[in-house]
Design an enzyme around this catalytic site. Structure first.
Site, PDB file in Angstrom:
ATOM      1  CE1 TYR A   1       1.061  -0.293   4.413  1.00 18.28           C
ATOM      2  CE2 TYR A   1      -0.081   1.806   4.425  1.00 18.28           C
ATOM      3  CZ  TYR A   1       0.767   0.895   5.028  1.00 18.28           C
ATOM      4  OH  TYR A   1       1.319   1.194   6.241  1.00 18.28           O
TER       5      TYR A   1
ATOM      6  CE  LYS B   1       3.000   3.250   3.230  1.00 17.40           C
ATOM      7  NZ  LYS B   1       3.075   3.342   4.689  1.00 17.40           N
TER       8      LYS B   1
ATOM      9  CD  GLU C   1       9.697   1.813  10.793  1.00 14.52           C
ATOM     10  OE1 GLU C   1       9.497   2.764  10.028  1.00 14.52           O
ATOM     11  OE2 GLU C   1       9.713   0.629  10.405  1.00 14.52           O
TER      12      GLU C   1
ATOM     13  CG  LEU D   1       8.225   2.476   5.036  1.00 14.14           C
ATOM     14  CD1 LEU D   1       8.112   1.317   4.044  1.00 14.14           C
ATOM     15  CD2 LEU D   1       6.847   3.072   5.271  1.00 14.14           C
TER      16      LEU D   1
HETATM   17  C1  LIG Z   1       6.147   1.834   9.830  1.00 19.52           C
HETATM   18  C2  LIG Z   1       6.203   3.162   9.176  1.00 19.52           C
HETATM   19  N1  LIG Z   1       7.346   3.867   9.193  1.00 19.52           N
HETATM   20  C3  LIG Z   1       7.440   5.092   8.627  1.00 19.52           C
HETATM   21  C4  LIG Z   1       6.351   5.660   8.000  1.00 19.52           C
HETATM   22  C5  LIG Z   1       6.484   7.015   7.376  1.00 19.52           C
HETATM   23  O1  LIG Z   1       6.491   6.921   5.977  1.00 19.52           O
HETATM   24  P1  LIG Z   1       5.996   8.111   5.058  1.00 19.52           P
HETATM   25  O2  LIG Z   1       6.802   9.308   5.446  1.00 19.52           O
HETATM   26  O3  LIG Z   1       6.312   7.643   3.678  1.00 19.52           O
HETATM   27  O4  LIG Z   1       4.546   8.309   5.294  1.00 19.52           O
HETATM   28  C6  LIG Z   1       5.148   4.959   7.925  1.00 19.52           C
HETATM   29  C7  LIG Z   1       3.987   5.532   7.251  1.00 19.52           C
HETATM   30  O5  LIG Z   1       2.903   5.043   7.289  1.00 19.52           O
HETATM   31  C8  LIG Z   1       5.064   3.678   8.525  1.00 19.52           C
HETATM   32  O6  LIG Z   1       3.926   2.959   8.485  1.00 19.52           O
END
Ligand SMILES: Cc1ncc(COP(=O)(O)O)c(C=O)c1O
Length: 281
Positions: free
Chosen positions: A33, A147, A179, A203
């Site tokens: 996603y 993701k 994270e 991620l």
């Molecule tokens: C586990 C995780 N880490 C980091 C992020 C941040 O990613 P982004 O800046 O692309 O939204 C997300 C976003 O949903 C996430 O689910």
């Protein structure tokens, strides 16, 4: 008000947007996603989300061919159809439907799901909010760089955060902060920023990448290295980044108050510079 979603090749009424019970996304989390925010009906960091979408598809060998321009048109049309100003576009691609079997078939056809959600962002204005977080064990699998919708560990951690009146759960893997459940985590110590390196343990957030560029332009110091829970508790500032949270300060973690419970200068500076990238467009 009538709300619309996009399912495979059609715009459909939201309440009629359904997938089959043998969709592999439902049965195996065999699905990826993206979440793209929009402000004043303008998509934020769209190109970078598409790049990561392609990466997730490639890593899982899901045979969906991304047409960037077509997706952009669908996103924009849904924002207009659903009469939204600020919010997120949620896109999910599942491997598709087949009789239940761990092994997927080669000729399976992916399902494409897109819809929008109204959202108010945490902007660095007079209502800018610092949030509370808890720490929680990182129970996830070893490919967090993809993701996927395999989010059960994130769900359990977030649920625990909310139960404790907190906004986010910061995840700990063998004493190191990876994270948070839906955001990347940053600390500031002696004016130096630290965040976990972008490897398979986290991620690689799109907002993280945008904030990294801002840090570079503004000649701030950044170390991409993992840090411990002790460093987290003793940080001068802590903030999280994500498409939905933008740059959001964290002012309390578990029982530890960060920066006397106030939003720090560097967090505010980065939140402002990032918001300016799309507010003033
Ligand atoms: C586990 C995780 N880490 C980091 C992020 C941040 O990613 P982004 O800046 O692309 O939204 C997300 C976003 O949903 C996430 O689910």
């Amino acid at each position: 008000m009538l709300k619309y979603a996009y399912l495979n090749s059609k715009y459909v009424k939201f309440k009629n947007a359904k997938v089959h019970i043998e969709d592999r996304g439902l049965q195996f989390a065999d699905s990826i996603y993206e979440v793209v925010s929009f402000y004043n009906q303008q998509l934020i960091d769209f190109e970078f989300h598409i790049k990561r979408l392609k990466y997730s598809l490639k890593e899982l060998k899901i045979k969906y061919v991304v047409n960037k321009d077509k997706l952009k048109k669908i996103f924009n049309k849904l924002i207009i159809l659903n009469k939204l100003k600020n919010g997120i576009v949620y896109l999910q691609i599942t491997r598709g439907v087949q009789p239940r079997d761990h092994c997927y078939k080669n000729n399976i056809i992916p399902n494409l799901i897109i819809y929008t959600i109204n959202k108010k962002f945490n902007f660095p204005d007079k209502n800018f909010k610092g949030e509370k977080a808890i720490t929680y064990r990182d129970l996830r699998w070893k490919r967090r760089d993809i993701k996927t919708v395999s989010l059960l560990a994130n769900v359990l951690a977030k649920r625990e955060a909310v139960r404790k009146n907190a906004y986010e759960a910061i995840l700990i893997d063998k004493d190191k902060i990876t994270e948070a459940t839906a955001s990347n985590v940053w600390i500031v110590k002696n004016n130096k920023l630290i965040t976990h390196p972008a490897n398979t343990d986290i991620l690689k957030g799109i907002t993280r990448e945008s904030v990294k560029k801002i840090i570079k332009i503004n000649k701030l110091q950044l170390d991409e290295k993992s840090f411990t829970i002790k460093q987290l508790y003793n940080a001068d500032e802590v903030f999280i980044t994500s498409s939905t949270n933008l740059v959001t300060p964290i002012i309390k973690i578990d029982t530890k108050i960060i920066n006397k419970g106030k939003i720090g200068d560097i967090s505010l500076q980065l939140a402002t510079l990032y918001a300016n990238c799309f507010i003033n467009e």
